[in-house]
Write an enzyme that holds these catalytic residues in place. Structure first.
Site, PDB file in Angstrom:
ATOM      1  N   HIS A 142       7.849  -5.816 -13.951  1.00 53.96           N
ATOM      2  CA  HIS A 142       8.994  -5.705 -13.039  1.00 53.96           C
ATOM      3  C   HIS A 142      10.285  -5.284 -13.725  1.00 53.96           C
ATOM      4  O   HIS A 142      11.134  -4.651 -13.114  1.00 53.96           O
ATOM      5  CB  HIS A 142       9.161  -6.984 -12.218  1.00 53.96           C
ATOM      6  CG  HIS A 142       8.152  -7.052 -11.128  1.00 53.96           C
ATOM      7  ND1 HIS A 142       6.991  -7.762 -11.238  1.00 53.96           N
ATOM      8  CD2 HIS A 142       8.095  -6.411  -9.942  1.00 53.96           C
ATOM      9  CE1 HIS A 142       6.269  -7.586 -10.149  1.00 53.96           C
ATOM     10  NE2 HIS A 142       6.909  -6.776  -9.350  1.00 53.96           N
ATOM     11  N   GLU A 148      -3.526  -3.971  -2.831  1.00 51.78           N
ATOM     12  CA  GLU A 148      -3.197  -4.293  -4.217  1.00 51.78           C
ATOM     13  C   GLU A 148      -4.375  -4.910  -4.933  1.00 51.78           C
ATOM     14  O   GLU A 148      -4.312  -5.170  -6.137  1.00 51.78           O
ATOM     15  CB  GLU A 148      -2.035  -5.293  -4.259  1.00 51.78           C
ATOM     16  CG  GLU A 148      -0.766  -4.744  -3.672  1.00 51.78           C
ATOM     17  CD  GLU A 148       0.401  -5.678  -3.875  1.00 51.78           C
ATOM     18  OE1 GLU A 148       1.256  -5.385  -4.714  1.00 51.78           O
ATOM     19  OE2 GLU A 148       0.455  -6.706  -3.172  1.00 51.78           O
ATOM     20  N   ASP A 192      -0.297  -3.477  -8.998  1.00 56.10           N
ATOM     21  CA  ASP A 192      -1.269  -4.568  -8.975  1.00 56.10           C
ATOM     22  C   ASP A 192      -2.692  -4.039  -8.849  1.00 56.10           C
ATOM     23  O   ASP A 192      -3.601  -4.556  -9.486  1.00 56.10           O
ATOM     24  CB  ASP A 192      -0.944  -5.540  -7.835  1.00 56.10           C
ATOM     25  CG  ASP A 192       0.146  -6.510  -8.256  1.00 56.10           C
ATOM     26  OD1 ASP A 192       0.064  -7.024  -9.381  1.00 56.10           O
ATOM     27  OD2 ASP A 192       1.095  -6.729  -7.485  1.00 56.10           O
ATOM     28  N   CYS A 246       3.069   2.990  -2.795  1.00 58.23           N
ATOM     29  CA  CYS A 246       4.412   2.531  -3.168  1.00 58.23           C
ATOM     30  C   CYS A 246       4.484   1.942  -4.571  1.00 58.23           C
ATOM     31  O   CYS A 246       5.541   1.509  -5.005  1.00 58.23           O
ATOM     32  CB  CYS A 246       4.944   1.526  -2.152  1.00 58.23           C
ATOM     33  SG  CYS A 246       4.000  -0.001  -2.123  1.00 58.23           S
TER      34      CYS A 246
END
Ligand code: PEP
Ligand code: MG
Length: 549
Positions: free
Chosen positions: A194, A439, A463, A510
């Site tokens: 992240h 994911e 993920d 995304c």
């Protein structure tokens, strides 16, 4: 690597963005870092005062969380805060910390040692309930350490700096003053962690996985090269001049290219064979919306709603959430806004959620698993999203789905929220769309069945990659495995897209792969309907789609 003769120190990692930065470095260690070093002399009174201020801060935050939880969720959920409060007010705990300080320990060390001692006492007891309280001690300890480090962070210099950190958590990252940061370097992490995602969103250079960088370099000048994945600390004058010349030239070329890309901005992104792909933006909050629009976003494909939770010390209220979502919807002027429901857990830890430490957090209690378990928290968010939906075109998307059953449970909770709003006469979009993220390999494999349950899909490749390749997206030692093995992930996406399209559905991407221009052709060939990327990548991806076959 170290160049003795020039005095330059060079560290290599994986570059996240292709840009460069020059500036002084600031080393930020995580609150619980074992290798903590102190740059000031030990002073007993000062350390006791720091501890008391930190404890006061944590106690205030806990009281506030308790008050809100009591009024918005329930008495039993608020009980956890009472236990935390009791520990914070326990004289034995405070006295233990103070006596450690008096033996010459810094506040952080004293808190660590005292908390460990208390934890061990509890763990040695026969009473299962009391043994379970050891997790609360750990939690309180982390919050005090966090408060102690925040105190230090306020001493930050006013000059912008290159932030170097052992491990920058998402909650630390969202609290940083972004305008002060020239670039990021983290000792660990991978391009899909992240911190890297946030660096991309900010359009600044970043490197992950450099390995340990000593505090001795704090405050030194450095050259950060995102393309090479390299930071040169204490550069020679010659090297600095050369680097700055390169930067100037690259800026000129980038500006030229941007001019060309801007000329495509208001044209639809269509491949040469006529396949149209919507270009959407990934954002964390309303502050990124104007950038998204001015870079041609046709919608928001992913609003990472957890960032709002990460930046707070207690649960946001339904109204706070509603206002945040409503502002995004209004600013997007009718363009679609996909709000991804709370995705915490794994690396995204929020102290007031009191999540247990887990052996394998990425495979554990996270995202929709938490929301289905702590239904009131989920419902607060869903009601806020529904209320905001009457101000624009909002869709709800849930993360980390593995089964049809989970999807049905989510839908039934959404229906419950709708009924509550209806009975209170509150407006919302009755046709609000509902989608899920792909994911997990499970969701990919089940996508044909899932198609009949949802309005749309969006692939979270960060993920999906980690779960398909069994390679932790936080772990720099396996980062290369993710970089080098895109084919299995692309094959899974193709299988999903085929199944979803056969059922008349819609699929977007995304995750960070959506911004990788070397994969745009593959996504176009698969026939994806949307690519959603961080704001700085919108123009580039739009340009690339128009070059695709
Ligand atoms: C993903 O997993 O690809 C995704 C978009 O979600 P996040 O990166 O926030 O986990
Ligand atoms: Mg994800």
């Amino acid at each position: 690597m170290y160049f003795k003769d020039t005095g330059e120190a060079v560290f290599k990692g994986i570059g996240i963005t292709n840009t460069k930065a020059v500036g002084k470095i600031k080393i930020l260690k995580s609150a619980s870092s074992e290798k903590r070093e102190y740059s000031y002399a030990h002073n007993i009174d000062n350390e006791i005062m720091r501890t008391e201020i930190a404890i006061d801060k944590v106690a205030n935050a806990i009281n506030e969380s308790s008050r809100r939880t009591m009024s918005e969720i329930g008495k039993s959920e608020a009980e956890i805060f009472e236990i935390h409060s009791m520990l914070l007010n326990d004289d034995d705990f405070l006295d233990a910390i103070k006596s450690e300080i008096r033996t010459g320990k810094y506040a952080e060390e004293a808190v660590e040692i005292s908390a460990k001692r208390f934890e061990n006492i509890l763990l040695s007891l026969d009473d299962e309930y009391l043994r379970g309280r050891s997790a609360d001690i750990r939690d309180i300890k982390n919050q005090i350490l966090q408060a102690l480090s925040e105190k230090e962070a306020t001493k930050q210099d006013s000059e912008p700096y290159i932030l170097v950190s052992d491990d920058l958590t998402p909650s630390q990252t969202v609290r940083l003053e972004k305008s002060k940061i020239l670039g990021f370097v983290t000792f660990g992490g991978t391009p899909s962690s992240h911190t890297a995602i946030l660096a991309r969103a900010m359009g600044i250079p970043a490197i992950v996985g450099t390995g340990y960088i000593s505090d001795d370099y704090d405050g030194m000048l450095a050259l950060l090269d995102g393309a090479k994945g390299e930071i040169i600390i204490n550069p020679s004058r010659k090297r600095k001049e050369q680097f700055e010349n390169e930067m100037e030239n690259e800026d000129k070329i980038a500006l030229e290219h941007e001019r060309y890309l801007r000329s495509l901005m208001n044209k639809p992104a269509v491949t040469r064979s006529g396949h149209k792909i919507m270009i959407y933006a990934n954002i964390g909050d309303e502050s990124e919306v104007s950038g998204a629009i001015s870079n041609g976003a046709e919608g928001i494909g992913l609003l990472r709603s957890e960032f709002l939770y990460l930046s707070k010390n207690t649960y946001p209220t339904e109204n706070e959430l509603f206002e945040a979502y409503r502002d995004v919807a209004i600013k997007m002027q009718g363009r679609r806004v996909v709000i991804r429901t709370l995705d915490i857990g794994a690396d995204k830890k929020i102290p007031y959620f009191n999540l247990e430490n887990e052996e394998n957090p990425a495979l554990g209690y996270r995202a929709i698993r938490i929301c289905l378990d702590r239904k009131e928290i989920f419902k607060t968010q869903l009601r806020a999203i529904l209320r905001a939906s009457s101000y624009g075109t909002i869709s709800i998307m849930v993360p980390m789905i593995v089964s049809v059953d989970e999807v049905r449970k989510c839908k039934s909770i959404i229906e419950e929220c709708k009924r509550e709003l209806l009975s209170n006469g509150v407006e919302f979009d009755k046709k609000i769309e509902f989608g899920i993220m792909i994911e997990t390999p499970a969701a990919a494999i089940m996508s044909d069945k899932l198609s009949s349950e949802v309005d749309f899909f969006s692939v979270g490749t960060n993920d999906l990659t980690q779960y398909t390749l069994a390679a932790d997206r936080q772990n720099s030692m396996v980062g290369k495995i993710c970089e080098e093995n895109t084919e299995p992930v692309l094959r899974l996406i193709k299988a999903c897209a085929d199944a979803i399209h056969q059922n008349g559905g819609w699929i977007g991407i995304c995750g960070e792969m959506a911004a990788d221009l070397s994969l745009t052709q593959s996504f176009a060939s698969i026939g994806v309907d949307e690519l959603s990327v961080s704001v700085p990548y919108l123009l580039g991806v739009r340009g690339k789609v128009s070059e695709c076959k």
